[in-house]
Design an enzyme around this catalytic site. Structure first.
Site, PDB file in Angstrom:
ATOM      1  N   ILE A  59      -4.341   4.743  -3.953  1.00  0.00           N
ATOM      2  CA  ILE A  59      -5.775   4.955  -3.033  1.00  0.00           C
ATOM      3  C   ILE A  59      -6.905   5.386  -4.284  1.00  0.00           C
ATOM      4  O   ILE A  59      -6.637   6.837  -4.087  1.00  0.00           O
ATOM      5  CB  ILE A  59      -5.734   5.753  -1.768  1.00  0.00           C
ATOM      6  CG1 ILE A  59      -4.670   5.160  -1.491  1.00  0.00           C
ATOM      7  CG2 ILE A  59      -6.647   5.229  -0.949  1.00  0.00           C
ATOM      8  CD1 ILE A  59      -3.679   5.065  -0.418  1.00  0.00           C
ATOM      9  N   ARG A  60      -7.478   5.024  -4.592  1.00  0.00           N
ATOM     10  CA  ARG A  60      -8.744   5.323  -5.399  1.00  0.00           C
ATOM     11  C   ARG A  60      -8.248   6.799  -6.105  1.00  0.00           C
ATOM     12  O   ARG A  60      -8.391   7.674  -6.228  1.00  0.00           O
ATOM     13  CB  ARG A  60     -10.021   6.062  -4.761  1.00  0.00           C
ATOM     14  CG  ARG A  60     -10.525   4.851  -4.048  1.00  0.00           C
ATOM     15  CD  ARG A  60     -12.029   5.367  -3.583  1.00  0.00           C
ATOM     16  NE  ARG A  60     -12.546   7.149  -3.431  1.00  0.00           N
ATOM     17  CZ  ARG A  60     -13.497   7.514  -3.722  1.00  0.00           C
ATOM     18  NH1 ARG A  60     -13.610   7.700  -4.979  1.00  0.00           N
ATOM     19  NH2 ARG A  60     -13.893   8.987  -2.777  1.00  0.00           N
ATOM     20  N   GLU A  97       3.573  10.711   0.446  1.00  0.00           N
ATOM     21  CA  GLU A  97       4.008  10.894   2.070  1.00  0.00           C
ATOM     22  C   GLU A  97       3.895   9.127   2.860  1.00  0.00           C
ATOM     23  O   GLU A  97       3.557   9.503   3.959  1.00  0.00           O
ATOM     24  CB  GLU A  97       3.295  11.127   1.596  1.00  0.00           C
ATOM     25  CG  GLU A  97       1.461  11.563   2.304  1.00  0.00           C
ATOM     26  CD  GLU A  97       0.967  10.886   0.560  1.00  0.00           C
ATOM     27  OE1 GLU A  97       2.281  11.234  -0.585  1.00  0.00           O
ATOM     28  OE2 GLU A  97      -0.051  11.573   0.881  1.00  0.00           O
ATOM     29  N   HIS A 115       0.788   8.005  -3.054  1.00  0.00           N
ATOM     30  CA  HIS A 115       0.654   8.950  -2.079  1.00  0.00           C
ATOM     31  C   HIS A 115       2.425   8.560  -1.704  1.00  0.00           C
ATOM     32  O   HIS A 115       2.705   7.838  -0.362  1.00  0.00           O
ATOM     33  CB  HIS A 115      -0.338   8.206  -1.670  1.00  0.00           C
ATOM     34  CG  HIS A 115      -1.089   8.689  -1.329  1.00  0.00           C
ATOM     35  ND1 HIS A 115      -1.916   9.456  -0.946  1.00  0.00           N
ATOM     36  CD2 HIS A 115      -2.509   8.882  -2.180  1.00  0.00           C
ATOM     37  CE1 HIS A 115      -2.793  10.223  -1.283  1.00  0.00           C
ATOM     38  NE2 HIS A 115      -3.368   8.875  -2.148  1.00  0.00           N
ATOM     39  N   ARG A 160      -9.989  11.078 -13.140  1.00  0.00           N
ATOM     40  CA  ARG A 160     -10.412  10.296 -11.435  1.00  0.00           C
ATOM     41  C   ARG A 160     -10.829   8.834 -12.040  1.00  0.00           C
ATOM     42  O   ARG A 160     -11.254   8.333 -11.747  1.00  0.00           O
ATOM     43  CB  ARG A 160     -11.731  11.133 -11.164  1.00  0.00           C
ATOM     44  CG  ARG A 160     -11.259  12.777 -11.179  1.00  0.00           C
ATOM     45  CD  ARG A 160     -12.316  13.899  -9.908  1.00  0.00           C
ATOM     46  NE  ARG A 160     -12.330  13.230  -8.885  1.00  0.00           N
ATOM     47  CZ  ARG A 160     -13.455  13.620  -8.724  1.00  0.00           C
ATOM     48  NH1 ARG A 160     -14.983  14.240  -8.270  1.00  0.00           N
ATOM     49  NH2 ARG A 160     -13.843  12.982  -7.021  1.00  0.00           N
ATOM     50  N   CYS A 184      -2.364  12.751  -6.201  1.00  0.00           N
ATOM     51  CA  CYS A 184      -3.525  11.909  -6.386  1.00  0.00           C
ATOM     52  C   CYS A 184      -4.358  13.196  -5.741  1.00  0.00           C
ATOM     53  O   CYS A 184      -4.765  14.236  -7.043  1.00  0.00           O
ATOM     54  CB  CYS A 184      -3.972  11.360  -4.931  1.00  0.00           C
ATOM     55  SG  CYS A 184      -4.602  10.014  -4.865  1.00  0.00           S
ATOM     56  N   SER A 198     -10.710  15.744  -4.239  1.00  0.00           N
ATOM     57  CA  SER A 198     -10.354  16.368  -4.854  1.00  0.00           C
ATOM     58  C   SER A 198     -12.292  18.004  -4.757  1.00  0.00           C
ATOM     59  O   SER A 198     -11.991  18.911  -4.762  1.00  0.00           O
ATOM     60  CB  SER A 198     -10.013  16.776  -6.200  1.00  0.00           C
ATOM     61  OG  SER A 198     -11.537  15.229  -6.781  1.00  0.00           O
TER      62      SER A 198
END
Ligand code: GLN
Length: 190
Positions: free
Chosen positions: A133-134, A171, A169, A105, A78, A48
């Site tokens: 993911i993180r 996708e 995610h 975050r 995310c 980000s």
């Protein structure tokens, strides 16, 4: 229907493939000209801080913020969710700042702490595969925000009017349901 995908950094190709699988034309967004004639916009995962900086450098921040405030349907995954949040609990930055959520975050720790699970999602009949993911999660929401999914007690998906966000995610899986839900929001809002 044409759906834009911010294509500066991160997982934009995967979103494009998901849209193609749903019969929708993806438009990769790299400058403000690209924003013309889209019916919705996806902000992908990635980093980000990097995406936020590129939004400023490429003069995309204000045009995108204006379009969202005018009602353009937007789906942030995310890092995309971090870009949309009005408040970040562990970062002094604000990027687009259009959605009334407070986001933490890297809430699940480091890259090694990435994981996947299957959980319920409001308005979707089957459980949704969720890849983190993180990932960030939502610590609190404003009065007009609808919570759509939780993992343990943490909020990982939410909607406020034309804005949809997920910590995970969709996708990166073969499950098309969350994208279908976003396309339904586009049909409802436009
Ligand atoms: N940790 C990233 C950030 O803070 C988000 C990770 C992701 O988008 N998969 O921007």
């Amino acid at each position: 229907m044409k759906v834009g995908i911010l294509a500066l950094q991160g997982a934009f190709i995967e979103h494009a493939n998901t849209l193609i699988n749903l019969g929708v034309e993806p438009i990769l967004i790299r400058n403000s000209e690209d924003l013309k004639n889209i019916d919705g916009l996806i902000l992908p995962g990635g980093e980000s801080t990097a995406i936020g900086k590129l939004l400023i450098d490429l003069h995309l921040l204000s045009p995108i913020k204006n379009l969202i405030e005018q009602g353009l349907p937007v789906f942030g995954t995310c890092a995309g969710m971090i870009l949309l949040a009005k408040n970040l609990s562990n970062d002094s930055r604000e990027h687009l700042g259009t959605m009334d959520i407070t986001v933490k975050r890297n809430a699940y720790g480091r890259q090694n702490d990435s994981f996947s699970t299957r959980e319920g999602f409001k308005n979707i009949d089957s459980k949704v595969e969720m890849v983190f993911i993180r990932a960030p999660y939502i610590e609190s929401v404003g009065p007009n925000v609808e919570v759509l999914a939780k993992v343990d007690s943490n909020i990982v998906a939410a909607r406020e009017k034309n804005m949809l966000v997920t910590s995970f995610h969709p996708e990166l899986t073969s499950d098309l349901n969350v994208h279908k839900y976003f396309l339904d929001i586009i049909k409802e809002v436009r």
